[in-house]
Write a protein that holds these residues in place. Structure first.
Motif, PDB file in Angstrom:
ATOM      1  N   PHE A  97     -71.403  12.429-148.635  1.00 46.14           N
ATOM      2  CA  PHE A  97     -72.211  13.456-148.351  1.00 46.14           C
ATOM      3  C   PHE A  97     -71.888  14.626-149.623  1.00 46.14           C
ATOM      4  CE2 PHE A  97     -73.015  17.750-146.537  1.00 46.14           C
ATOM      5  CZ  PHE A  97     -74.239  17.745-145.740  1.00 46.14           C
ATOM      6  N   LEU A  98     -72.756  14.350-150.580  1.00 42.26           N
ATOM      7  CA  LEU A  98     -72.618  15.137-151.742  1.00 42.26           C
ATOM      8  C   LEU A  98     -72.844  16.537-151.535  1.00 42.26           C
ATOM      9  CD1 LEU A  98     -74.488  12.949-154.543  1.00 42.26           C
ATOM     10  CD2 LEU A  98     -72.115  13.335-154.173  1.00 42.26           C
ATOM     11  N   PRO A  99     -72.160  17.423-152.008  1.00 45.79           N
ATOM     12  CA  PRO A  99     -71.349  17.311-153.397  1.00 45.79           C
ATOM     13  C   PRO A  99     -69.845  17.086-152.901  1.00 45.79           C
ATOM     14  CG  PRO A  99     -71.704  19.740-152.886  1.00 45.79           C
ATOM     15  CD  PRO A  99     -72.310  18.971-151.951  1.00 45.79           C
ATOM     16  N   ALA A 100     -69.742  16.638-151.727  1.00 47.43           N
ATOM     17  CA  ALA A 100     -68.357  16.320-151.469  1.00 47.43           C
ATOM     18  C   ALA A 100     -68.162  14.684-151.925  1.00 47.43           C
ATOM     19  CB  ALA A 100     -67.884  16.119-149.811  1.00 47.43           C
ATOM     20  N   PHE A 101     -66.803  14.503-152.671  1.00 43.58           N
ATOM     21  CA  PHE A 101     -66.638  13.116-153.168  1.00 43.58           C
ATOM     22  C   PHE A 101     -67.506  12.537-154.022  1.00 43.58           C
ATOM     23  CE2 PHE A 101     -65.407  13.130-148.376  1.00 43.58           C
ATOM     24  CZ  PHE A 101     -63.804  13.616-148.592  1.00 43.58           C
ATOM     25  N   ASP A 150     -73.849  12.087-160.076  1.00 39.17           N
ATOM     26  CA  ASP A 150     -73.915  12.598-158.543  1.00 39.17           C
ATOM     27  C   ASP A 150     -74.339  13.997-158.498  1.00 39.17           C
ATOM     28  OD1 ASP A 150     -73.132   9.778-158.015  1.00 39.17           O
ATOM     29  OD2 ASP A 150     -71.255  10.491-157.853  1.00 39.17           O
ATOM     30  N   VAL A 208     -61.824  13.466-142.628  1.00 40.53           N
ATOM     31  CA  VAL A 208     -63.142  14.012-142.197  1.00 40.53           C
ATOM     32  C   VAL A 208     -63.519  13.385-141.088  1.00 40.53           C
ATOM     33  CG1 VAL A 208     -63.944  14.540-144.627  1.00 40.53           C
ATOM     34  CG2 VAL A 208     -64.608  12.389-143.710  1.00 40.53           C
ATOM     35  N   ILE A 241     -69.126  11.028-141.674  1.00 44.87           N
ATOM     36  CA  ILE A 241     -69.211  10.371-143.182  1.00 44.87           C
ATOM     37  C   ILE A 241     -70.761  10.584-143.370  1.00 44.87           C
ATOM     38  CG2 ILE A 241     -67.185   9.159-143.417  1.00 44.87           C
ATOM     39  CD1 ILE A 241     -69.007   6.701-142.625  1.00 44.87           C
TER      40      ILE A 241
END
Lengths: 295, 295, 295, 295
Positions: B206-210, B239, B224, B227
């Motif tokens: 789930f951008l901007p995570a990871f 990304d 989390v 996801i």
């Protein structure tokens, strides 16, 4: 979308909304947008829907700003009559300067009422609330604490007609639409006819599943894996009116019938609040037994 | 909405789509709709968005039918140039008669590829697929079984430039856009510049995570409770390109890092397939690093 | 699951909850269940989790009824010490008769505070609320209207240490855990250390995306298609503590940064309320930087 | 949770699963866990549920490893009979070494079939698939391409009994359970009785809404804002069997009846695949007309 109302209010006092329903006809978008240009309106948001581009019904919602609002608005409204006649349009023009007036009907359970009041106070639901009417006294203090008049009109099967008469008297000329925030009484056809497509009910199931009484108990017995809530306009057919919004929540075998009821309250309040704010912002058009919601 | 394409294709062979981006200007809807009326176009679906009604950018998407399509389309296209110049419009006109051509890039994992192929075969993604390109041979049989040419172009850090040259040669003149269906290589700025806003990637978080490598392992370590997956246009910043669609799935402490990866595949394939069909149907406009998606 | 508390309270005054964390060891379920049988406990709900069945950590949550509660509970508690020593168990035994005491910290925005109070009054969050502490006076009337003491402790960067001292004095011996209901101040490591894994914060983004200030503005600039909220235990690393619950809401290009903030409030309040009720019902165990939530 | 199967298979060849249903009785967890300790079983995952802790039904699912599996398993199974008799237990013991055998029934639409096959090939659904049976020849090539025998048994209202006889002959001794992957025929009570709680159907609506034929057309006419799918065990009452899983997808006034059908396919395939993998992993217990799903 919810909450749009807040900043619009701040920014746009020259703001109006035009809803149109009419038979599909080539060039209709051109006609209406030309009409607005001629009246010095600047379109902010334009949405349309057609049930069939060749022979269906056409629905349109336009938000616009108007220069010299006070002098222009009346003229625009007058000329709309002419255009509407030529195109067999049903239409509704609303100035942001005049908020809709909403009555809330409630029985004993306060969760939906409180959500509506909270969103009203925070500016998310742009209405005036001239009154709350209830068949029980329970929520009187809560409501009056927010400065809203609370009318307790007790009601039994024998006194229903009489109670409705009192309700109608209170509402007369003071209210544009009604939110039934878990009001556990069935309104008479006569009452409903006086507020056609202007009464929003929250039903505590995912309609058309579990029409009628005790939906959570029946959901429990059926062993569903999701429970839901449905906001709809009230018609004479119980829980059969046009659906405005629905949502669900996941449950499991661990939930008792009581747990379903508790968990469902949070879905109910969100679904009703969304439907009410869309109605208040003139985002809902009714077509037969269905809605077009321009969110 | 997904899948709209299917019946439209059947019904409308006189169908075209017009996308417009330009600085906000009063009367623009009127201007464009008049233009279409004058060219005998009947509007089927009209969507617009403005970033600021007084000084922002204006975006429009119009689906329309054209009488005497073959004789009228060329003229309409010609005259668009004039109007576009006057209004500083970026525009794109697409006839339904000509489907977009999509290449799929894939590495070893086939779930996204298979979903795209399945939706293509069932008519949900209205494209032609002239080729699949992979840095691995694993999915060759699967792809060729559907009658699609499969090009295996191996790739190491030393041979990347060379491999991209081969890819570009294959793509040249045959492909309108590219879907990276879990293609685990970073494309060079040069490659990306040749398909600006025409390469859609699925990132498995789930951008901007990871951002970057191993998002599921990092999601596991962070603990989390949801996801996600993100479909976005590829730019030179890893990304960081314009997001087209995102979705999530609930997980719990019971999921191992491997379980997250497995569960995530189903979100990835759905999210990529939605983004690809919206792109194929000309429903996505790019504005800076963001998208307007007219679903 | 939310709301379980309500009917349990009514039905079970002989109710207790046992949480255990220890290194994985064969036969541990047997050992603990035998222990409970020997003490006349009847298991109502049993949940366990292991990070690795052969060499990991083992987590257990047991709800049980106790015959002759008042005479048996003390003995059971005493004997737990022995068993816990033999198995290197961390454990926590809680009698339903004694509710947890929760302080709420809040700044100016009241939506999370109001949701917690509403769920507390309706019996969904089984706690006592001895106080609300705020760095602003805004919500004083609201809170005191519910009979809860409200302490206004102003706070600037210069007076933070002093303010925390006052807060700790108020909390001392009166509070078991703290809910930060949109409290817009960062607590010092010293403060946090006094309530280890007993401070629940609501962050207005889908962590680890948008750690820190102004997550909605940054979500707007990134063009995300879902916004989220995260409830987590507070540690010394900002927004990096163990996540208890997360949820998201779909948004679109139509949402302004302000709209995201408004829509996000409804996710925030639901997510915080769930996390708080799970903590209050002893359903959350912390393992390193992650949680096991037995819902 | 989906997908758990994959790595368990790799890691645990000494793995077994025990399901128990019995009347609630104090000490039952202790009894069963002691039994397992005595047989050198190491519990990996333990789940239980009770409909009423004082007088209800008790359900338990235990995954465990067994030392010296081949010599111990038989003895454990033998001794289970004795314990089960004493506690009036229904039970089911399954060794991971022996996968369930699943037949798939399908008509013309292949989306659910393909999802099942894909998840089977990727290891997510731990079954053997000895056959696919269809009343149409359409999917023969697809299925046989995966090395699965495809039996085309045409069927009219006159030949139903005969067709079912043929089906039963094919299934006899070769199949443990059946997935109806959009099989558009109603099975006879006789057929159903031979696979009690072993036939999983996917119904293309959110049951109990739209029981029976053409749910999407009826959903369109009712104007619902969410469509759904339901996986359930087949009983003699059409679409009334125990629900295993349900999910929904948001739709709007823009969706035609055909669009609903297309969008619904993606919910159907996910919901059926989840239900099938839970059944394959012995995670579903049936109690009356409801399920307990230990995910």
């Amino acid at each position: 979308m919810e909450g749009k109302a807040v900043q619009q209010e701040k920014e746009n006092i020259n703001h109006a909304e035009l809803l149109i329903s009419c038979p599909e006809k080539p060039g209709i978008i051109s006609t209406v947008s030309n009409f607005l240009v001629e009246h010095n309106a600047n379109i902010i948001q334009f949405d349309q829907h057609t049930t069939d581009p060749h022979a269906g019904m056409f629905f349109m919602r336009i938000e616009f700003d108007l220069k010299d609002f006070d002098s222009s608005y009346g003229k625009l409204e007058d000329n709309l009559h002419t255009m509407a006649r030529d195109y067999s349009m049903d239409w509704q023009l609303t100035s942001k300067k005049k908020k809709k007036r909403m009555a809330i009907f409630v029985s004993k359970e306060g969760h939906c009422l409180k959500e509506l009041i909270w969103r009203w106070k925070s500016g998310e639901i742009p209405v005036d609330i001239p009154m709350v009417i209830s068949n029980h006294p329970d929520l009187k203090e809560e409501v009056e604490g927010h400065g809203i008049p609370y009318y307790h009109i007790p009601l039994s099967s024998h006194t229903k007609a009489e109670a409705e008469e009192k309700q109608l008297e209170l509402l007369k000329g003071k209210v544009d639409f009604i939110a039934l925030a878990r009001y556990m009484q069935i309104l008479s056809p006569d009452f409903v006819s006086k507020f056609s497509n202007q009464i929003i009910n929250i039903h505590h199931s995912f309609l058309p599943a579990f029409i009628g009484a005790n939906p959570y108990a029946r959901a429990f017995n059926r062993g569903v894996k999701l429970i839901g809530a449905t906001a709809h306009y009230v018609t004479d057919d119980l829980d059969e009116g046009p659906i405005i919004e629905q949502d669900v929540q996941r449950v499991s075998h661990r939930y008792t019938a009581e747990d379903l009821k508790i968990a469902g309250r949070h879905v109910e309040k969100q679904v009703l609040a969304k439907a009410v704010s869309w109605h208040a912002e003139n985002k809902v058009l009714v077509h037969g037994n269905k809605t077009i919601v321009f969110t």
